[in-house]
Design a protein around this motif. Structure first.
Motif, PDB file in Angstrom:
ATOM      1  N   ARG A 240      56.539  80.565 -39.474  1.00  0.00           N
ATOM      2  CA  ARG A 240      55.220  79.654 -39.834  1.00  0.00           C
ATOM      3  C   ARG A 240      55.277  79.130 -41.075  1.00  0.00           C
ATOM      4  O   ARG A 240      55.562  79.032 -41.660  1.00  0.00           O
ATOM      5  CB  ARG A 240      53.720  80.583 -39.855  1.00  0.00           C
ATOM      6  CG  ARG A 240      52.531  79.881 -40.037  1.00  0.00           C
ATOM      7  CD  ARG A 240      51.330  79.873 -40.694  1.00  0.00           C
ATOM      8  NE  ARG A 240      51.292  81.338 -39.984  1.00  0.00           N
ATOM      9  CZ  ARG A 240      49.925  82.067 -39.406  1.00  0.00           C
ATOM     10  NH1 ARG A 240      49.353  81.055 -38.543  1.00  0.00           N
ATOM     11  NH2 ARG A 240      50.501  82.629 -38.823  1.00  0.00           N
ATOM     12  N   VAL A 241      55.531  77.450 -40.678  1.00  0.00           N
ATOM     13  CA  VAL A 241      55.488  76.161 -41.487  1.00  0.00           C
ATOM     14  C   VAL A 241      54.295  75.705 -42.087  1.00  0.00           C
ATOM     15  O   VAL A 241      52.597  75.288 -41.459  1.00  0.00           O
ATOM     16  CB  VAL A 241      55.924  75.146 -41.651  1.00  0.00           C
ATOM     17  CG1 VAL A 241      55.663  74.541 -42.196  1.00  0.00           C
ATOM     18  CG2 VAL A 241      57.033  75.218 -40.959  1.00  0.00           C
ATOM     19  N   ASP A 242      53.384  77.060 -43.365  1.00  0.00           N
ATOM     20  CA  ASP A 242      52.303  77.069 -43.726  1.00  0.00           C
ATOM     21  C   ASP A 242      51.706  76.129 -44.839  1.00  0.00           C
ATOM     22  O   ASP A 242      51.374  76.310 -45.968  1.00  0.00           O
ATOM     23  CB  ASP A 242      51.914  77.955 -44.026  1.00  0.00           C
ATOM     24  CG  ASP A 242      52.262  79.304 -44.619  1.00  0.00           C
ATOM     25  OD1 ASP A 242      53.432  78.383 -45.582  1.00  0.00           O
ATOM     26  OD2 ASP A 242      51.883  79.764 -45.368  1.00  0.00           O
ATOM     27  N   ILE A 243      51.743  74.504 -44.334  1.00  0.00           N
ATOM     28  CA  ILE A 243      51.652  73.565 -45.850  1.00  0.00           C
ATOM     29  C   ILE A 243      50.229  73.751 -45.829  1.00  0.00           C
ATOM     30  O   ILE A 243      49.532  73.775 -47.312  1.00  0.00           O
ATOM     31  CB  ILE A 243      51.926  72.556 -45.457  1.00  0.00           C
ATOM     32  CG1 ILE A 243      53.478  72.147 -45.321  1.00  0.00           C
ATOM     33  CG2 ILE A 243      51.681  71.572 -45.659  1.00  0.00           C
ATOM     34  CD1 ILE A 243      54.332  70.970 -44.755  1.00  0.00           C
ATOM     35  N   PHE A 244      49.081  73.651 -45.087  1.00  0.00           N
ATOM     36  CA  PHE A 244      48.108  74.275 -44.941  1.00  0.00           C
ATOM     37  C   PHE A 244      46.858  74.838 -45.064  1.00  0.00           C
ATOM     38  O   PHE A 244      46.240  75.174 -45.046  1.00  0.00           O
ATOM     39  CB  PHE A 244      47.467  72.513 -44.138  1.00  0.00           C
ATOM     40  CG  PHE A 244      48.058  71.510 -44.596  1.00  0.00           C
ATOM     41  CD1 PHE A 244      47.185  70.665 -45.933  1.00  0.00           C
ATOM     42  CD2 PHE A 244      48.838  70.617 -43.749  1.00  0.00           C
ATOM     43  CE1 PHE A 244      47.920  69.265 -46.017  1.00  0.00           C
ATOM     44  CE2 PHE A 244      49.020  69.031 -43.411  1.00  0.00           C
ATOM     45  CZ  PHE A 244      48.775  68.912 -44.888  1.00  0.00           C
TER      46      PHE A 244
END
Length: 177
Positions: A73-77
């Motif tokens: 998961r790319v979880d920047i936010f």
């Protein structure tokens, strides 16, 4: 027990079975290496078998990984969101991305798998695994999609439950004033 909990238990069980199935794969890989480098012997069917076992482990463990929330998961936010915010993101991701993708995968893989069974497909390599190994491996494609579908429904129900329950933190702050 609720439906999401039952589906989650099913994914957990599948993951544990797949984890134990990795032991024979590792043992066979060790035997292949020992035969090749100690005795200068190699069999294509054994090498294919390990490769296919690895593919089966990867496919069958996908729903377990989703269940554990350990997928990429790319979880920047995402990590900065509240529990309800994460539930919204997960609900929308499940409805817009996961469920349509696995349904599509089931639909398009069905004929692909059926043809493999119909023609008694075997390995393309001389000395490779014979029928029914190729169709069995191909059959894991819709099985994987179905397991992901079940886990997606479980996650969707859990997230909808999170969204439908009133926010506890808002109620607590009102009670304390």
């Amino acid at each position: 027990m609720s439906l999401p909990a039952e589906l989650k238990r099913f994914s957990e069980l599948t993951g544990k079975i797949v984890a134990w199935a990795m032991l024979p794969m590792v043992a066979i890989q060790f035997i292949i290496v020992a035969l090749r480098y100690v005795f200068d012997i190699g069999w294509i069917w054994m090498q294919e078998g390990v490769l296919w076992m690895h593919a089966a482990v990867f496919m069958l463990a996908a729903a377990y990984t989703l269940n554990r929330d350990e997928h990429v998961r790319v979880d920047i936010f995402y990590r900065k969101l509240s529990r309800r915010g994460r539930a919204w993101v997960d609900t929308l991701g499940t409805l817009i991305l996961l469920l349509p993708m696995v349904i599509f995968l089931i639909v398009v893989s069905w004929d692909y798998v059926a043809v493999s069974w119909d023609i008694h497909e075997g390995s393309r390599e001389a000395g490779g695994l014979p029928f029914p190994f190729v169709p069995l491996l191909k059959s894991l494609i819709p099985v994987t999609a179905f397991l992901l579908l079940l886990q997606g429904v479980a996650d969707l129900l859990r997230n909808l439950g999170e969204l439908l329950v009133p926010d506890q933190s808002a109620g607590n702050s009102a009670d304390s004033s």
